[in-house]
Design an enzyme around this catalytic site. Sequence first.
Site, short mmCIF file in Angstrom:
data_model
loop_
_atom_site.label_atom_id
_atom_site.label_comp_id
_atom_site.label_asym_id
_atom_site.label_seq_id
_atom_site.Cartn_x
_atom_site.Cartn_y
_atom_site.Cartn_z
N GLU A 1 2.83 -15.72 43.42
CA GLU A 1 2.12 -16.59 44.34
C GLU A 1 2.98 -17.05 45.50
O GLU A 1 3.11 -18.25 45.77
CB GLU A 1 1.54 -17.79 43.59
CG GLU A 1 0.41 -18.45 44.36
CD GLU A 1 -0.54 -19.24 43.46
OE1 GLU A 1 -0.10 -19.72 42.42
OE2 GLU A 1 -1.71 -19.35 43.82
N LYS B 1 -8.14 -8.06 41.54
CA LYS B 1 -7.10 -8.98 41.12
C LYS B 1 -5.77 -8.25 40.90
O LYS B 1 -4.71 -8.74 41.30
CB LYS B 1 -7.50 -9.73 39.83
CG LYS B 1 -6.41 -10.68 39.37
CD LYS B 1 -6.91 -11.92 38.69
CE LYS B 1 -5.74 -12.87 38.44
NZ LYS B 1 -6.11 -14.03 37.64
N LYS C 1 -0.49 -15.54 34.82
CA LYS C 1 -0.38 -17.00 34.92
C LYS C 1 -0.72 -17.59 33.56
O LYS C 1 -1.79 -17.34 33.01
CB LYS C 1 -1.37 -17.54 35.95
CG LYS C 1 -0.89 -17.42 37.37
CD LYS C 1 -1.74 -18.35 38.23
CE LYS C 1 -1.38 -18.24 39.68
NZ LYS C 1 -2.22 -19.13 40.50
N GLU D 1 -16.62 -16.66 39.06
CA GLU D 1 -15.40 -15.93 39.44
C GLU D 1 -15.75 -14.53 39.95
O GLU D 1 -15.09 -14.00 40.84
CB GLU D 1 -14.43 -15.82 38.26
CG GLU D 1 -13.81 -17.13 37.79
CD GLU D 1 -12.68 -17.65 38.70
OE1 GLU D 1 -12.37 -17.02 39.73
OE2 GLU D 1 -12.12 -18.71 38.36
N ASN E 1 -7.48 -18.41 44.59
CA ASN E 1 -7.84 -19.79 44.31
C ASN E 1 -8.96 -20.30 45.21
O ASN E 1 -9.19 -21.51 45.30
CB ASN E 1 -6.61 -20.69 44.45
CG ASN E 1 -5.69 -20.53 43.26
OD1 ASN E 1 -6.12 -20.63 42.13
ND2 ASN E 1 -4.43 -20.26 43.52
N HIS F 1 -10.99 -23.33 44.31
CA HIS F 1 -10.34 -23.96 43.16
C HIS F 1 -9.72 -25.31 43.47
O HIS F 1 -9.55 -26.12 42.58
CB HIS F 1 -9.26 -23.03 42.59
CG HIS F 1 -9.84 -21.91 41.74
ND1 HIS F 1 -10.76 -21.02 42.23
CD2 HIS F 1 -9.62 -21.56 40.44
CE1 HIS F 1 -11.08 -20.16 41.27
NE2 HIS F 1 -10.41 -20.46 40.18
N HIS G 1 -15.49 -24.57 33.81
CA HIS G 1 -14.64 -24.18 34.93
C HIS G 1 -15.45 -23.46 36.02
O HIS G 1 -15.36 -23.77 37.21
CB HIS G 1 -13.50 -23.30 34.44
CG HIS G 1 -12.63 -22.78 35.54
ND1 HIS G 1 -11.81 -23.60 36.30
CD2 HIS G 1 -12.45 -21.53 36.04
CE1 HIS G 1 -11.17 -22.87 37.21
NE2 HIS G 1 -11.54 -21.61 37.06
N ARG H 1 12.55 -17.57 24.18
CA ARG H 1 12.68 -17.30 25.63
C ARG H 1 11.87 -16.10 26.10
O ARG H 1 12.23 -15.45 27.09
CB ARG H 1 14.14 -17.13 26.02
CG ARG H 1 14.98 -18.38 25.78
CD ARG H 1 16.26 -18.40 26.56
NE ARG H 1 17.05 -19.55 26.13
CZ ARG H 1 17.97 -19.50 25.16
NH1 ARG H 1 18.23 -18.34 24.57
NH2 ARG H 1 18.64 -20.56 24.83
N ARG I 1 -1.42 -14.18 46.98
CA ARG I 1 -2.12 -14.40 45.71
C ARG I 1 -2.99 -15.65 45.72
O ARG I 1 -3.96 -15.75 44.98
CB ARG I 1 -1.09 -14.50 44.58
CG ARG I 1 -1.74 -14.67 43.22
CD ARG I 1 -0.77 -14.44 42.09
NE ARG I 1 -1.44 -14.71 40.83
CZ ARG I 1 -1.00 -14.33 39.65
NH1 ARG I 1 0.13 -13.69 39.55
NH2 ARG I 1 -1.67 -14.59 38.57
N HIS J 1 -10.90 -27.65 40.80
CA HIS J 1 -9.98 -28.24 39.83
C HIS J 1 -10.05 -29.77 39.88
O HIS J 1 -10.07 -30.43 38.85
CB HIS J 1 -8.54 -27.81 40.11
CG HIS J 1 -8.17 -26.52 39.47
ND1 HIS J 1 -7.04 -25.81 39.83
CD2 HIS J 1 -8.75 -25.80 38.47
CE1 HIS J 1 -6.96 -24.71 39.10
NE2 HIS J 1 -7.99 -24.68 38.28
#
Lengths: 366, 366
Positions: B237, B227, B143, B185, B245, B248, B265, B121, B241, B252
């Site tokens: 997010e 960032k 993330k 990026e 993206n 993206h 990417h 956990r 935040r 994506h």
Amino acid sequence: VRTVAVPLGQRSYRIKIAPNLVARLGEECRRLKLGPRCAVLSDTHVARRFAKSALTSLKRAGFEPFLITVPAGEKSKSLVTVQHCHDKLAAHRLERGSFIVALGGGVVGDLAGFVAATHLRGIAYVQVPTTLLAQVDSSVGGKTGVNLKAGKNLVGAFHQPCLVLCDLDTLMMLPEREYRSGLAEVIKYGIIRDATLFRQLERNLPGILARDPKVLGPIIARCCAIKAKIVGRDEREGGLRAVLNFGHTIGHALETVSGYGRYLHGEAISIGQVAAVRLSEAALGFPAAQAQRTTELFQRAGLPVAAQLNLAARRSLFNAMQQDKKVRGGRVRFVLARRIGSALPGQEVADSLIHRVLEAILSRKP
Amino acid sequence: VRTVAVPLGQRSYRIKIAPNLVARLGEECRRLKLGPRCAVLSDTHVARRFAKSALTSLKRAGFEPFLITVPAGEKSKSLVTVQHCHDKLAAHRLERGSFIVALGGGVVGDLAGFVAATHLRGIAYVQVPTTLLAQVDSSVGGKTGVNLKAGKNLVGAFHQPCLVLCDLDTLMMLPEREYRSGLAEVIKYGIIRDATLFRQLERNLPGILARDPKVLGPIIARCCAIKAKIVGRDEREGGLRAVLNFGHTIGHALETVSGYGRYLHGEAISIGQVAAVRLSEAALGFPAAQAQRTTELFQRAGLPVAAQLNLAARRSLFNAMQQDKKVRGGRVRFVLARRIGSALPGQEVADSLIHRVLEAILSRKP
């Protein structure tokens, strides 16, 4: 309807205890301000009895539910099943505002909670526990997870549900053995925190075994309230929360070495608690007369207090205990009790004493 | 050594940017007060070059590290690999005080972070990003996640690292194409938040392409600082935040429909950013001259700004965008920019406009 609040700041939620809650699932969910799309995750047994009622109630309240079923039993607590569930959720395009309803016992709750914790990096979920064990223990507190071959619950996350609905009617359907297994966790609350509850259980055992809702309602609510208070003060098991694992270090190991399924969880932790009481007698002066009462209560509840394991199995049990999540620096740390109603986590015990207690309890005909 | 702080209360941590940090991994970890047992998770390519140095440094600092390698490439971001890693960690008996070192690019970082988030956990992890992309983006912010067939990063968790070490030396080993992919990026930070950085990139591109550490150090630190500030204000997010993206949503989707691996990417989000700028021109009045400059900068960096997809692929791309995690109520929400240095999340755009832009950019010879 009895209501218990779990105080966790922004993550606070309510536990409701009453008959007929599955049929009211939809209206209860409507108060949570979640998106329309939702998945009801259940096992094949529970789904047969309750899925229709749950889905109908959700639809009537304006939701768009779909059903995911997994095979009943501990084997579904695996990463393979997790993958299956995620693929289904993605196929139905759940969004961040969507939610999951866990309709079932501890396996379904732990699995659905973990899937919710990790789908899109976390979506909401509602617990609808349908076993006694799940109602008093696993559905509350946000521990989610699945098993590895190496041990139970080794993979997981802390992720709080946004609502828990304990429908007392669902308990009427439980097989006798499974129902009694749940009583092991109920008795645990008496031992670790509440001597009054313990005496109530001693006194009212016939009504409890008859599943009388009038007897059960207040007892389940009391167990949830104890757990809620502990979780509220130690959400991520920094220390205090570990008292909830009374009897679990040996109980989990017993489940591991005997193969999941031979003992029900409650049966294993019944034996584990008897062992923990023995350790407590030797290490913390737990009174012998109270030790006798705990053993008797487990026995009257129809739970095992000893097991017959051969020498090899007892050795691998000791080994399996090392895999416990609470191990630190290679030392197993036990939850032990000073007396009925007062337990302490983080107790280290000499290996020789552990061996002596295991010998006594695990080589005896149950 | 340049240091950037990520301000997240109890979960705050530092990003260090300098040459030769892998060789100092052990002493850096010693300051974190973690248990001795640790796993270094890497891919076969990176491990060949850097694992020995990392393991030696950890051992010299008193840790007991062991190495887990996974195949290089996006395919390792799967629940199957997650299971493999968990089994290894359990076999080595990692405890709650143990930690994982993610030594590699974005795939390794996302995978190791997710494994750390879910083992027992949640245990600690240290990011040692070895690609430009990972140094400026994926290693910072917590993330973590893996892919499903239905889309990228659909399974994951928010779990902050306790330290990020950006070793500039590791960038020297990168294949040219992969290095340039990372620049997509870097340019993104200029477009979304920092017109000054954007001009620096325009001016210093030759030094950047030559991987001059004196030029790179401050630029990587600036990207991390942008960032860190955004993540510090919106860890999970909630809204802000999402500006990270930029480019993206389409990027994506392009990765999904073209099969992971055809586009790196950074290449996909280069095309995605050019598309987002076009949408921004139409929807938010992004100045045409600045749009021209962004396209030129991507081109000078050797990145694609258009792609040739057939009609069927363009249609499935539109479909794949619906699977984006930021979809709400079935509506795709874009990050768009008003001008270089200023982006806004949560913008809805008419389907007709999206189709027009996709037609323009995705049917053109790249």
